[in-house]
Design a protein around this motif. Structure first.
Motif, short mmCIF file in Angstrom:
data_model
loop_
_atom_site.label_atom_id
_atom_site.label_comp_id
_atom_site.label_asym_id
_atom_site.label_seq_id
_atom_site.Cartn_x
_atom_site.Cartn_y
_atom_site.Cartn_z
N VAL A 161 0.84 -1.20 0.00
CA VAL A 161 0.00 0.00 0.00
C VAL A 161 0.88 1.25 0.00
CG1 VAL A 161 -1.69 1.31 1.30
CG2 VAL A 161 -1.92 -1.14 1.11
N LEU A 162 1.91 1.23 0.84
CA LEU A 162 2.76 2.42 0.98
C LEU A 162 3.47 2.75 -0.32
CD1 LEU A 162 3.96 4.47 2.97
CD2 LEU A 162 5.74 2.83 3.47
N VAL A 163 4.07 1.75 -0.96
CA VAL A 163 4.90 2.00 -2.13
C VAL A 163 4.05 2.11 -3.40
CG1 VAL A 163 6.75 1.11 -3.56
CG2 VAL A 163 6.88 0.90 -1.09
N TYR A 164 3.23 1.09 -3.66
CA TYR A 164 2.53 1.09 -4.95
C TYR A 164 1.32 2.01 -4.94
CZ TYR A 164 5.56 -2.22 -7.05
OH TYR A 164 6.66 -2.79 -7.59
N VAL A 165 0.50 1.92 -3.90
CA VAL A 165 -0.68 2.77 -3.87
C VAL A 165 -0.28 4.21 -3.53
CG1 VAL A 165 -2.89 3.16 -2.76
CG2 VAL A 165 -2.15 0.85 -3.23
N GLY A 166 0.58 4.36 -2.51
CA GLY A 166 0.87 5.70 -2.01
C GLY A 166 1.84 6.49 -2.85
N ALA A 167 2.72 5.82 -3.58
CA ALA A 167 3.73 6.57 -4.32
C ALA A 167 3.66 6.32 -5.83
CB ALA A 167 5.11 6.22 -3.80
N VAL A 168 3.81 5.06 -6.24
CA VAL A 168 3.93 4.78 -7.68
C VAL A 168 2.67 5.18 -8.43
CG1 VAL A 168 4.21 2.95 -9.36
CG2 VAL A 168 5.56 2.93 -7.29
N MET A 169 1.52 4.78 -7.91
CA MET A 169 0.28 5.04 -8.65
C MET A 169 -0.10 6.52 -8.62
SD MET A 169 -0.44 2.45 -10.19
CE MET A 169 -1.95 3.02 -10.92
N VAL A 170 0.32 7.25 -7.56
CA VAL A 170 0.04 8.69 -7.52
C VAL A 170 0.75 9.37 -8.69
CG1 VAL A 170 0.38 10.79 -6.22
CG2 VAL A 170 -0.35 8.74 -5.05
N LEU A 171 2.03 9.02 -8.87
CA LEU A 171 2.78 9.63 -9.97
C LEU A 171 2.21 9.19 -11.31
CD1 LEU A 171 6.35 9.27 -8.50
CD2 LEU A 171 4.79 11.17 -8.38
N PHE A 172 1.78 7.94 -11.36
CA PHE A 172 1.18 7.41 -12.58
C PHE A 172 -0.08 8.20 -12.94
CE2 PHE A 172 -0.52 4.12 -15.33
CZ PHE A 172 0.63 3.64 -15.89
N LEU A 173 -0.91 8.43 -11.92
CA LEU A 173 -2.15 9.18 -12.12
C LEU A 173 -1.84 10.60 -12.61
CD1 LEU A 173 -4.75 8.64 -9.29
CD2 LEU A 173 -5.07 8.41 -11.72
N PHE A 174 -0.80 11.20 -12.02
CA PHE A 174 -0.37 12.53 -12.44
C PHE A 174 -0.19 12.56 -13.95
CE2 PHE A 174 1.62 15.65 -9.42
CZ PHE A 174 0.80 15.31 -8.38
N VAL A 175 0.60 11.61 -14.44
CA VAL A 175 0.93 11.59 -15.86
C VAL A 175 -0.33 11.33 -16.69
CG1 VAL A 175 2.30 10.43 -17.61
CG2 VAL A 175 3.26 10.85 -15.36
N VAL A 176 -1.11 10.34 -16.26
CA VAL A 176 -2.29 9.96 -17.05
C VAL A 176 -3.28 11.12 -17.12
CG1 VAL A 176 -4.29 8.46 -17.03
CG2 VAL A 176 -2.04 7.51 -16.62
N MET A 177 -3.43 11.85 -16.00
CA MET A 177 -4.40 12.94 -15.99
C MET A 177 -3.96 14.10 -16.86
SD MET A 177 -5.58 13.20 -12.07
CE MET A 177 -6.79 12.10 -11.39
N MET A 178 -2.65 14.33 -16.91
CA MET A 178 -2.19 15.48 -17.67
C MET A 178 -2.11 15.20 -19.16
SD MET A 178 -0.18 17.77 -15.29
CE MET A 178 1.30 17.28 -14.51
N LEU A 179 -1.95 13.92 -19.53
CA LEU A 179 -1.88 13.59 -20.95
C LEU A 179 -3.27 13.64 -21.54
CD1 LEU A 179 0.51 10.53 -20.98
CD2 LEU A 179 1.02 12.86 -21.64
N ASP A 180 -3.34 14.13 -22.74
CA ASP A 180 -4.63 14.13 -23.43
C ASP A 180 -4.61 12.93 -24.36
OD1 ASP A 180 -7.06 14.86 -24.25
OD2 ASP A 180 -6.35 16.34 -25.68
N ILE A 181 -4.99 11.78 -23.82
CA ILE A 181 -4.85 10.56 -24.61
C ILE A 181 -6.09 10.38 -25.47
CG2 ILE A 181 -4.54 8.08 -24.54
CD1 ILE A 181 -3.26 8.42 -21.83
N ASN A 182 -5.85 10.26 -26.74
CA ASN A 182 -6.95 9.95 -27.67
C ASN A 182 -6.96 8.44 -27.86
OD1 ASN A 182 -8.94 10.03 -29.48
ND2 ASN A 182 -7.83 11.22 -31.02
N THR A 183 -8.05 7.81 -27.46
CA THR A 183 -8.04 6.35 -27.46
C THR A 183 -8.30 5.74 -28.84
OG1 THR A 183 -10.31 6.50 -26.69
CG2 THR A 183 -8.64 5.98 -25.05
N ALA A 184 -8.80 6.55 -29.78
CA ALA A 184 -9.14 5.98 -31.08
C ALA A 184 -7.93 5.36 -31.80
CB ALA A 184 -9.81 7.04 -31.95
N PRO A 185 -6.78 6.07 -31.90
CA PRO A 185 -5.66 5.44 -32.59
C PRO A 185 -5.15 4.20 -31.87
CG PRO A 185 -5.23 7.77 -32.17
CD PRO A 185 -6.47 7.42 -31.45
#
Lengths: 347, 201
Positions: B59-83
């Protein structure tokens, strides 16, 4: 036959646990309510004002009135928001803030769940709380809320590292990650408490705690004199109140942890002093813990009334370039002290 | 015992559901959040195995740190899912091969005589005062100390490499030097000039 008795056993055990949870959560919520009152009063007096004094005698019923007002306000859900996540975000903030209290020992052995790795559990749960912030900002579908969520999440994540290192120092000194054992390892006198051998870590821990809870002078996420509010700008009524509750519950948690880890928890401050120790023997340990927690909470309010708000890049610099190197250096020094058996703390 | 089973099946059901949602939802942020849920329930399963240190660390490492940074990137990217979907048929054979290999491996592991219930009995339960953390620490720093040290060296190299890749001098950006700001004295900034008062004549 055995099936039904075991079922009844479960219900009884579950009921007892539920009652214990209520015994912790209900006073905690009352503390949160009256912490807001104390905050307004103390800052009022510091600024030569009186503070709230209209509702009830000396304004004592003000937090109740505020709670009632918030409960009857409309909860507006923005039309283009992500409804599901918008509603779930406040829960994700308050959940960890309350769940962390399960492992807090209030007196010797007086703890809801005596988990072996309780300090680690608290670290893990406080790091989960950041999801509520991120999700609230993102689900609002507003660029202001989103930018602010990014800012405050980056701040929380950064200061968590310094805070974690400060806690590593405590568990190195105590040789345990159980909160009860950490307090018992500080027995002796005021000078045996870890604030003295771990003074830099103690200061860093508390400042990181202030930054972690997004409180002044690190409250750029809210910054009411410059921007309206941060990630919760789209929230109203009780949904907003939940964020507020979580912030104050986290403040009390940080203050309690500072008291437990560095100030001897429920231990009497007069321990080891010939005349005073028997004089104050009758005071229950819980009262000492509450008094120490109250002292740290007062610091939170005092900071808010005293310091001007940090600029965002200054916050980041302080966390990454000052606190983290300092903690690492002190961990090395402490390691040497532990190996050398430096008395009276590490022998 | 029955209660434990109930908890296990509940957590397992949530885990399977969350893991499935990770690859089926369209919104990448929702996928990342479901991955968080999967990690969290997985930690719950580890708690059932009495591996509380590993569960909390997950929980501490993956939920608390890795996935937070992952979410950061995913939220800021404007991913177009069609391609992303266009390549589905092209990558299908590769995907199917990998899936078939994994199923085969799992089959071999689960059906082989080395891993069945007789040769792999459940570990004995420990007393309540058994410290998972202490045992793990003592094993990590004695029997597996080389593996541990090598892993930490690799991580340090990765950190330095990441910093070296992103660190660049940008002369056009203005930054403040706090040391200089602190050192400043009033004489450096303000010069008081004595002037005679002007008279009218």
């Amino acid at each position: 036959m055995t099936e039904t008795t075991s079922l009844i056993d479960w219900i009884i055990t579950g009921g007892i646990i539920l009652a214990k949870i209520l015994i912790i959560v209900v006073p905690l919520m009352l503390c949160v309510a009256y912490l807001t009152y104390a905050e307004r009063k103390i800052i009022g007096y510091m600024q030569l004002r009186i503070g709230p004094n209209r509702v009830g005698p000396r304004g004592w019923l003000q937090p109740i009135a505020d709670a009632v007002k918030l409960m009857f306000k409309e909860v507006i859900i923005p039309a283009k928001s992500n409804h599901y996540l918008f509603v779930i975000a406040p829960t994700l903030v308050i959940g960890p803030a309350l769940a962390a209290w399960a492992v807090i020992p209030f007196d010797d052995g007086l703890v809801l769940a005596d988990v072996d790795a309780s300090l680690l559990y608290i670290l893990a749960l406080t790091s989960v709380g950041v999801y509520g912030v991120i999700i609230a900002g993102w689900a609002s579908n507003s660029k202001y809320a989103f930018i602010s969520a990014m800012r405050s999440a980056a701040q929380i994540v950064s200061y968590e590292i310094a805070m974690g290192f400060a806690l590593v120092g405590v568990l190195m000194a105590a040789g345990s990650i159980n909160l009860g054992d950490i307090v018992l390892a500080q027995q002796g006198s005021v000078l045996h408490w870890y604030w003295l051998p771990l003074l830099p870590l103690f200061v860093i821990y508390f400042i990181s705690g202030v930054a972690e809870t997004n409180r002044a002078p690190f409250d750029v996420a809210e910054g009411e004199s410059e921007i309206v509010a941060g990630f919760h700008v789209e929230y109203s009524g009780m949904a907003f109140a939940v964020f507020f509750l979580a912030e104050y519950a986290n403040m009390i948690l940080i203050a309690t942890l500072a008291a437990l880890l560095f100030m001897g928890g429920w231990l009497s401050p007069f321990e080891g002093i010939p005349l005073l120790e028997p004089m104050f023997d009758w005071v229950p340990g819980m009262l000492w813990l509450i008094a120490k927690t109250a002292l740290f909470l007062f610091f939170f309010l005092w900071f808010r009334a005293t310091f001007p708000r940090y600029r965002y890049d200054q916050i980041m610099r302080l966390g990454w370039k000052v606190f983290i190197p300092l903690t690492i250096i002190w961990l090395v020094i402490e390691g040497a002290a532990v190996v050398g058996g430096l008395g009276p703390w590490f022998d | 015992m029955a209660f434990e089973k109930l908890v296990f099946y509940m957590l397992a059901a949530i885990l399977v559901f969350a893991a499935t949602r990770v690859i089926t939802v369209r919104n990448p942020v929702h996928a990342a959040l479901h991955l968080v849920l999967a990690f969290f329930t997985c930690a719950g399963l580890w708690l059932l195995l009495e591996a509380e240190f590993l569960a909390i660390t997950l929980v501490l490492v993956y939920v608390g740190a890795v996935m937070v940074l992952f979410l950061f990137v995913v939220m800021m990217l404007d991913i177009n899912t069609a391609p992303l979907r266009e390549g589905f048929m092209r990558y299908l054979p590769v995907g199917l091969t990998v899936a078939a290999l994994m199923i085969l491996e799992m089959y071999l592991v689960l059906r082989s005589k080395y891993f069945d219930a007789e040769s792999m009995p459940a570990p004995a339960r420990h007393a309540a005062d058994y410290s998972n953390t202490r045992e793990l620490g003592s094993v990590l720093y004695t029997d597996y100390v080389y593996a541990f040290e090598i892993a930490s060296v690799i991580l340090v190299v990765a950190i330095i490499a990441a910093i070296a890749l992103t660190l660049r001098k940008r002369p056009e950006t203005k930054t403040q030097n706090p040391a200089e700001q602190v050192k400043v004295r009033s004489a450096d900034r303000v010069r008081l000039v004595k002037m005679e008062a002007e008279t009218k004549d």
